[in-house]
Motif scaffolding. Structure first.
Motif, short mmCIF file in Angstrom:
data_model
loop_
_atom_site.label_atom_id
_atom_site.label_comp_id
_atom_site.label_asym_id
_atom_site.label_seq_id
_atom_site.Cartn_x
_atom_site.Cartn_y
_atom_site.Cartn_z
N MET A 1 -52.33 -16.25 52.33
CA MET A 1 -51.49 -15.99 53.51
C MET A 1 -52.32 -16.16 54.77
N LYS A 2 -51.77 -16.86 55.75
CA LYS A 2 -52.45 -17.08 57.03
C LYS A 2 -51.85 -16.14 58.08
N ALA A 3 -52.71 -15.55 58.89
CA ALA A 3 -52.26 -14.59 59.90
C ALA A 3 -52.74 -14.98 61.28
N GLU A 4 -51.98 -14.57 62.27
CA GLU A 4 -52.39 -14.68 63.67
C GLU A 4 -52.21 -13.32 64.32
N ILE A 5 -53.22 -12.89 65.06
CA ILE A 5 -53.16 -11.64 65.83
C ILE A 5 -52.78 -11.99 67.26
N ILE A 6 -51.74 -11.36 67.76
CA ILE A 6 -51.30 -11.59 69.14
C ILE A 6 -51.44 -10.28 69.91
N ALA A 7 -52.43 -10.22 70.79
CA ALA A 7 -52.64 -9.02 71.61
C ALA A 7 -51.91 -9.22 72.93
N VAL A 8 -51.08 -8.25 73.28
CA VAL A 8 -50.23 -8.36 74.46
C VAL A 8 -50.72 -7.39 75.53
N GLY A 9 -51.00 -7.91 76.72
CA GLY A 9 -51.42 -7.04 77.81
C GLY A 9 -52.19 -7.80 78.87
N THR A 10 -51.70 -7.79 80.09
CA THR A 10 -52.39 -8.47 81.19
C THR A 10 -53.77 -7.88 81.42
N LYS A 28 -59.28 -5.30 58.39
CA LYS A 28 -58.27 -4.77 57.46
C LYS A 28 -57.54 -5.91 56.75
N LEU A 29 -57.16 -6.95 57.48
CA LEU A 29 -56.46 -8.07 56.85
C LEU A 29 -57.35 -8.77 55.84
N ALA A 30 -58.64 -8.87 56.14
CA ALA A 30 -59.57 -9.47 55.18
C ALA A 30 -59.61 -8.66 53.89
N GLU A 31 -59.61 -7.34 54.02
CA GLU A 31 -59.60 -6.49 52.83
C GLU A 31 -58.36 -6.74 51.97
N LEU A 32 -57.26 -7.09 52.62
CA LEU A 32 -56.01 -7.33 51.92
C LEU A 32 -55.89 -8.75 51.38
N GLY A 33 -56.89 -9.58 51.68
CA GLY A 33 -56.85 -10.96 51.23
C GLY A 33 -56.07 -11.88 52.14
N ILE A 34 -55.83 -11.43 53.37
CA ILE A 34 -55.08 -12.22 54.35
C ILE A 34 -56.07 -12.89 55.29
N ASP A 35 -55.99 -14.20 55.42
CA ASP A 35 -56.93 -14.94 56.27
C ASP A 35 -56.42 -14.99 57.70
N VAL A 36 -57.24 -14.51 58.64
CA VAL A 36 -56.91 -14.60 60.06
C VAL A 36 -57.41 -15.93 60.58
N TYR A 37 -56.50 -16.79 60.96
CA TYR A 37 -56.86 -18.12 61.45
C TYR A 37 -56.90 -18.20 62.97
N PHE A 38 -56.11 -17.34 63.64
CA PHE A 38 -56.03 -17.41 65.10
C PHE A 38 -55.93 -16.01 65.69
N GLN A 39 -56.49 -15.86 66.90
CA GLN A 39 -56.29 -14.67 67.72
C GLN A 39 -55.83 -15.13 69.10
N THR A 40 -54.74 -14.56 69.57
CA THR A 40 -54.17 -14.95 70.86
C THR A 40 -54.07 -13.71 71.74
#
Length: 415
Positions: A1-10, A28-40
């Protein structure tokens, strides 16, 4: 599973706060086996947030949001995602009851905008907020998973560790978790470490090897996917052995701790004590040691003898050693040795460590900026003096000098 983290806040875009949430979520996502491909990171703007959702949905299976769940009009995350998905916002009554009760208990009238914190997207699962008021959301829509968490870390982390993690586990199926081990090194620079491990790095497949560096320390993260911790340990152990064969003399820990913490552990286990005498480092050595909880049993104390008068009065170093035409001077191998030996004797410690040199901004005693002598005096053994020629600004030189001294002390404790 591929994940993206979207942080919201000026405020994140303006640099007013640091996005520490991304680190906790990625781990935490790595522990669950979820690959974080992007952070926005996106500001409090509905149009740009919707664009981030559209882009993220096209390249990830999971979009995990932080921020924008509060009571003000610029807290837009739930509103924008609900509109994007064509769903309504509804009130989560248990969360609403908590908000109303809080205002009632304080004898305050509730502002209508506070109802926004109890909003949830139609068809989503509420994520309980144990430390705040804004309820989190988790839902699946058209094959994409969405998790909405609050921005303040004190609210986000408990929700992530609790209900959000539980919901994600229920949606994962057969995802294989990622296991990692962090190796900590001292006394070696990142480029030198990489050169010694280049064949392993270039040939890596599983486990993977990723170096990281910060001032005075280098780390390597060894990672692999496995169904059990035992399986992961077997694969990681083999890689670690290959690393140790090349640079084992610099590997001080296989966990994320600073070298000073490992030194305190070694002192404690061997029932020995340490004292320090500092000049150019200005007490930084003692500060790092005493930052370790419970170090009072292992650290007898330290002195900062910044001037020659203090070196003479507190450590008993003759003025003829420090000043005069033919004197070695305060910045010398022999003075470093005397400082370490005398502070050890003064405190009746098993080890004495000293630092003296030129941190800058200008040369001293005709000696260049960055020249540092440090010594390790050990009960019953000859004192050893080391020379370092360091670069950087004043604060960097001080830190690098102290880390170098800590490394030599660690070697002495291991011997």
């Amino acid at each position: 599973m591929k994940a993206e983290i979207i942080a919201v806040g000026t405020e994140l875009l303006l640099g007013q706060i640091v996005n520490t949430n991304a680190q906790a979520i990625s781990q935490k996502l790595a522990e669950l086996g979820i690959d974080v491909y992007f952070q926005t990171v996106v500001g409090d703007n509905a149009g740009r947030l919707r664009q981030a959702i559209e882009i993220g949905r096209g390249r990830a299976d999971l979009l995990l949001f932080t921020g924008g769940l509060g009571p003000t009009q610029d807290d837009l995350t739930k509103d924008v995602l609900a509109q994007y998905l064509g769903r309504k916002l509804i009130i989560h009554e248990p969360s609403m009851a908590v908000i109303e009760e809080m205002f009632s208990a304080r004898g305050m009238a509730m502002v209508e905008s506070n109802r926004r914190q109890a909003h949830m997207i139609e068809g989503s699962e509420p994520l309980h907020n144990s430390t705040g008021l804004a309820v989190g959301n988790a839902l699946e829509a058209d094959g994409t998973l969405y998790v909405l968490l609050p921005g303040p870390p004190r609210e986000m982390k408990p929700m992530l560790e609790g209900p959000a993690q539980d919901w994600l586990r229920s949606m994962l199926g057969e995802e294989v978790p990622l296991f990692s081990r962090l190796l900590k090194f001292a006394g070696i620079g990142e480029s030198n470490l990489e050169a010694k491990l280049m064949d392993l790095i270039e040939g890596q497949d599983d486990p993977t090897i990723a170096p990281y560096a910060k001032e005075g320390e280098v780390s390597i993260r060894v990672s692999t996917k496995a169904r059990t911790s035992e399986e992961a340990d077997g694969k990681i152990d083999a890689t670690v052995e290959g690393i140790k064969e090349r640079i084992g003399e610099h590997l001080y820990a296989q966990e994320d701790i600073p070298i000073e913490e490992e030194i305190v552990r070694l002192l404690r286990s061997s029932r020995r004590r340490l004292a320090s005498a500092e000049s150019c480092s200005g007490g930084l050595f003692a500060e790092l040691i005493t930052n370790v909880p419970g170090s009072s049993g292992e650290f007898a104390g330290g002195v900062v003898t910044y001037t020659n008068v203090m070196k003479n009065k507190l450590l008993g170093i003759p003025m003829s050693q420090l000043e005069g035409k033919d004197a070695p001077g305060a910045i010398s191998e022999s003075t470093a040795a005397m400082m370490a030996e005398n502070v050890r004797l003064l405190s009746d410690a098993d080890f004495g460590v000293s630092l003296t040199g030129v941190a800058g901004p200008a040369e001293s005693e005709g000696k260049p900026v960055g020249l540092v002598y440090f010594a390790v005096a050990e009960r019953g053994k000859d004192t050893i003096v080391y020379t370092a020629k360091l670069s950087g600004g004043r604060s960097i030189i001080r830190l690098r000098a102290v880390k170098a001294a800590l490394y030599r002390l660690w070697l002495a404790l291991k011997a």
